[in-house]
Write a protein that holds these residues in place. Structure first.
Motif, PDB file in Angstrom:
ATOM      1  N   ALA A  52       0.818  -1.218   0.000  1.00 20.53           N
ATOM      2  CA  ALA A  52       0.000   0.000   0.000  1.00 20.53           C
ATOM      3  C   ALA A  52       0.851   1.268   0.000  1.00 20.53           C
ATOM      4  CB  ALA A  52      -0.938   0.006   1.204  1.00 20.53           C
ATOM      5  N   GLY A  53       2.172   1.105  -0.065  1.00 19.68           N
ATOM      6  CA  GLY A  53       3.062   2.258  -0.052  1.00 19.68           C
ATOM      7  C   GLY A  53       3.195   2.901   1.311  1.00 19.68           C
ATOM      8  N   ARG A  54       2.944   2.128   2.369  1.00 24.22           N
ATOM      9  CA  ARG A  54       3.010   2.668   3.729  1.00 24.22           C
ATOM     10  C   ARG A  54       4.088   1.931   4.533  1.00 24.22           C
ATOM     11  NH1 ARG A  54      -2.852   4.818   5.572  1.00 24.22           N
ATOM     12  NH2 ARG A  54      -1.466   5.622   7.186  1.00 24.22           N
ATOM     13  N   THR A  55       5.247   1.706   3.916  1.00 26.60           N
ATOM     14  CA  THR A  55       6.339   1.018   4.597  1.00 26.60           C
ATOM     15  C   THR A  55       6.768   1.766   5.859  1.00 26.60           C
ATOM     16  OG1 THR A  55       7.137   0.128   2.492  1.00 26.60           O
ATOM     17  CG2 THR A  55       8.678   0.099   4.341  1.00 26.60           C
ATOM     18  N   VAL A  56       6.746   3.092   5.812  1.00 23.83           N
ATOM     19  CA  VAL A  56       7.118   3.877   6.992  1.00 23.83           C
ATOM     20  C   VAL A  56       6.204   3.552   8.177  1.00 23.83           C
ATOM     21  CG1 VAL A  56       7.250   6.215   7.923  1.00 23.83           C
ATOM     22  CG2 VAL A  56       8.147   5.736   5.639  1.00 23.83           C
ATOM     23  N   ASP A  57       4.935   3.219   7.884  1.00 23.12           N
ATOM     24  CA  ASP A  57       3.994   2.874   8.952  1.00 23.12           C
ATOM     25  C   ASP A  57       4.285   1.514   9.573  1.00 23.12           C
ATOM     26  OD1 ASP A  57       2.474   5.201   8.921  1.00 23.12           O
ATOM     27  OD2 ASP A  57       1.232   4.492   7.268  1.00 23.12           O
ATOM     28  N   SER A  58       5.179   0.743   8.933  1.00 21.59           N
ATOM     29  CA  SER A  58       5.575  -0.530   9.539  1.00 21.59           C
ATOM     30  C   SER A  58       6.262  -0.294  10.882  1.00 21.59           C
ATOM     31  CB  SER A  58       6.521  -1.302   8.602  1.00 21.59           C
ATOM     32  OG  SER A  58       5.851  -1.757   7.452  1.00 21.59           O
ATOM     33  N   GLY A  59       6.929   0.849  11.016  1.00 17.95           N
ATOM     34  CA  GLY A  59       7.605   1.168  12.270  1.00 17.95           C
ATOM     35  C   GLY A  59       6.639   1.266  13.446  1.00 17.95           C
ATOM     36  N   PRO A  60       5.629   2.172  13.391  1.00 23.37           N
ATOM     37  CA  PRO A  60       4.654   2.248  14.483  1.00 23.37           C
ATOM     38  C   PRO A  60       3.905   0.936  14.711  1.00 23.37           C
ATOM     39  CG  PRO A  60       4.496   4.195  13.099  1.00 23.37           C
ATOM     40  CD  PRO A  60       5.432   3.248  12.402  1.00 23.37           C
ATOM     41  N   PHE A  61       3.582   0.243  13.626  1.00 23.98           N
ATOM     42  CA  PHE A  61       2.878  -1.038  13.780  1.00 23.98           C
ATOM     43  C   PHE A  61       3.766  -2.058  14.489  1.00 23.98           C
ATOM     44  CE2 PHE A  61       1.545  -5.253  12.173  1.00 23.98           C
ATOM     45  CZ  PHE A  61       0.219  -5.238  12.585  1.00 23.98           C
ATOM     46  N   TYR A  62       5.042  -2.077  14.148  1.00 21.51           N
ATOM     47  CA  TYR A  62       5.984  -3.009  14.782  1.00 21.51           C
ATOM     48  C   TYR A  62       6.159  -2.695  16.262  1.00 21.51           C
ATOM     49  CZ  TYR A  62      10.408  -5.339  15.862  1.00 21.51           C
ATOM     50  OH  TYR A  62      11.388  -6.106  16.450  1.00 21.51           O
ATOM     51  N   VAL A  63       6.315  -1.417  16.595  1.00 23.89           N
ATOM     52  CA  VAL A  63       6.483  -1.032  18.002  1.00 23.89           C
ATOM     53  C   VAL A  63       5.227  -1.391  18.796  1.00 23.89           C
ATOM     54  CG1 VAL A  63       6.757   0.915  19.574  1.00 23.89           C
ATOM     55  CG2 VAL A  63       8.146   0.785  17.509  1.00 23.89           C
ATOM     56  N   ALA A  64       4.052  -1.115  18.233  1.00 26.06           N
ATOM     57  CA  ALA A  64       2.801  -1.460  18.918  1.00 26.06           C
ATOM     58  C   ALA A  64       2.668  -2.978  19.072  1.00 26.06           C
ATOM     59  CB  ALA A  64       1.612  -0.903  18.143  1.00 26.06           C
ATOM     60  N   LEU A  65       3.096  -3.698  18.044  1.00 28.43           N
ATOM     61  CA  LEU A  65       3.030  -5.153  18.096  1.00 28.43           C
ATOM     62  C   LEU A  65       3.980  -5.711  19.156  1.00 28.43           C
ATOM     63  CD1 LEU A  65       1.432  -7.307  16.527  1.00 28.43           C
ATOM     64  CD2 LEU A  65       3.425  -7.583  15.046  1.00 28.43           C
TER      65      LEU A  65
END
Length: 425
Positions: free
Chosen positions: A247-260
């Motif tokens: 979806a072109g939201r690789t940068v959002d992987s960071g917040p998702f990873y930290v929350a996970l």
């Protein structure tokens, strides 16, 4: 008890672990998890959003491999309390079954590092090596616990925490790349793993043919079905990282990873508690105890279904209200992080309850393992479908909404399959 059965009768009762031992083990695993949590926060400041997004995506896509070798531990801890004559043979099989996939991943990683050291493939395979080697350390440590050497488990993961802390500190000061960081983590965990494996009973490490031509297929089936549920569950979560990237939201992987990380920290400690108590619970859930275990699990699964449905209905209503939809889809605001925290909390509670229900079911008998595997397959299908619908607009919040949806699907499928095979429930 014959040499070709993994669940025969006639074994002695297995005592529950002492509280002092449980606290010692949880302290070792806990400090390891805290080190990983701290690593996730520190590296954001070391790399910035782009490199951290690549790092988080690589780890997120490969985390499921952690559960591939640890499936052998889960199978061994279920079977060993029920065995006498074939106990050493099954333990030796557990070691071999756990080691083989690790060697395959490490070989692929070595090829990638030689052929294309700067490629994404090299980064992803190094992350895979770190994840799967950690799973092997869990298996080796679990076998140490079964021999009464629980201190080795605590020491191994305390040493792992020191490795994570040292490498993370070095990365923060020197600004090592994500690939270098992961490579150093892997090197440290392999050193700990080598020492820990060398301390296993020698008869479990000998390379020789195991007596009983049906023992390997029986143990292999149990290991695959027991491990498949966890592998598929984590693989389903990994697909959210794939959807974020597509979806072109690789940068959002960071917040998702930290929350996970926050969610997985609690669930990992619960998961480990269940593993510590598994030999005693496995022995208790045999025979007449199996029906009570399944009945309790069905009640818990029903709670998960209702909780997931109620939460998703509220999310749907919120998305239909413009003001609420703006909060749910906001980025980099205080409100957005509060919303993400609420979604993480709901997902964590529902996942923990479903995890315990599945644990009860898996330790009743081997026939139900196909049911738990089927439910996990349903979750694997549901997660990326829900993520594809929610992540492009909602980012990390949508990712956790997809996980809640998948948890509800797994609970529904498993409960209905159980009632179909056990009409008395």
């Amino acid at each position: 008890m014959t040499g070709t059965s993994l669940t025969g009768a006639g074994t002695a009762s297995i005592a529950a672990p002492k509280p002092s031992m449980v606290l010692r083990l949880l302290a070792g695993r806990g400090v390891f998890r805290l080190a990983i949590q701290a690593m996730g926060l520190v590296l954001v400041t070391a790399w910035g959003a782009h490199d951290y997004g690549r790092f988080a995506t690589a780890l997120g896509l490969m985390t499921w491999l952690n559960f591939v070798p640890s499936a052998a531990e889960k199978s061994a801890l279920k079977c060993l309390p029920r065995l006498r004559m074939t106990r050493d043979a099954v333990a030796a099989l557990a070691v071999r079954v756990a080691v083989v996939p690790v060697l395959v991943v490490l070989a692929a990683m070595a090829v990638a590092l030689i052929v294309a050291p700067d490629s994404d493939a090299a980064l992803y395979l190094t992350a895979a090596g770190w994840s799967i080697s950690g799973g092997l350390l869990m298996t080796v440590s679990g076998l140490h616990r079964f021999t009464g050497k629980s201190t080795l488990d605590a020491l191994a993961f305390t040493a792992g925490a020191l490795v994570v802390g040292a490498v993370t500190t070095g990365t923060w000061f020197v600004r090592w790349s994500p690939l270098t960081h992961l490579g150093l983590l892997l090197g440290g965990i392999l050193l700990i793993l080598g020492v820990s494996a060398a301390l296993l009973p020698k008869k479990w490490l000998r390379v020789e043919r195991v007596d009983g031509h049906r023992l390997l297929p029986a143990f292999g089936r149990t290991t695959v079905l027991l491990g498949l549920t966890e592998v598929l569950d984590v693989l389903a979560t990994s697909t959210v990282f794939g959807v974020l990237a597509l979806a072109g939201r690789t940068v959002d992987s960071g917040p998702f990873y930290v929350a996970l990380l926050a969610s997985s920290a609690f669930c990992s400690l619960l998961f480990y508690q269940l593993r510590v108590h598994q030999p005693a619970i496995s022995a208790r859930l045999r025979g007449g105890g199996a029906a009570a275990g399944r009945s309790r699990a069905v009640e818990l699964l029903k709670l998960v279904e209702r909780g997931a449905l109620a939460f998703l209905v509220l999310v749907g209503i919120a998305l239909a209200i413009p003001a609420a939809r703006a909060v749910l889809t906001a980025e980099d605001t205080v409100g957005a992080y509060v919303v993400l925290g609420v979604f993480v909390l709901v997902e964590t509670v529902l996942f923990a309850v479903r995890l315990y229900a599945g644990f009860l079911i898996e330790n009743t008998n081997s026939k139900v393992l196909t049911l738990t595997a089927s439910a996990s397959i349903a979750g694997l299908v549901a997660t990326p479908l829900a993520a594809a619908a929610l992540v492009p607009a909602m980012g990390p919040v949508g990712g956790f909404a997809a996980l809640v949806f998948a948890i509800g699907v797994r609970a529904t499928v498993l409960r209905r399959l159980l009632r179909r095979h056990h009409p008395e429930l």
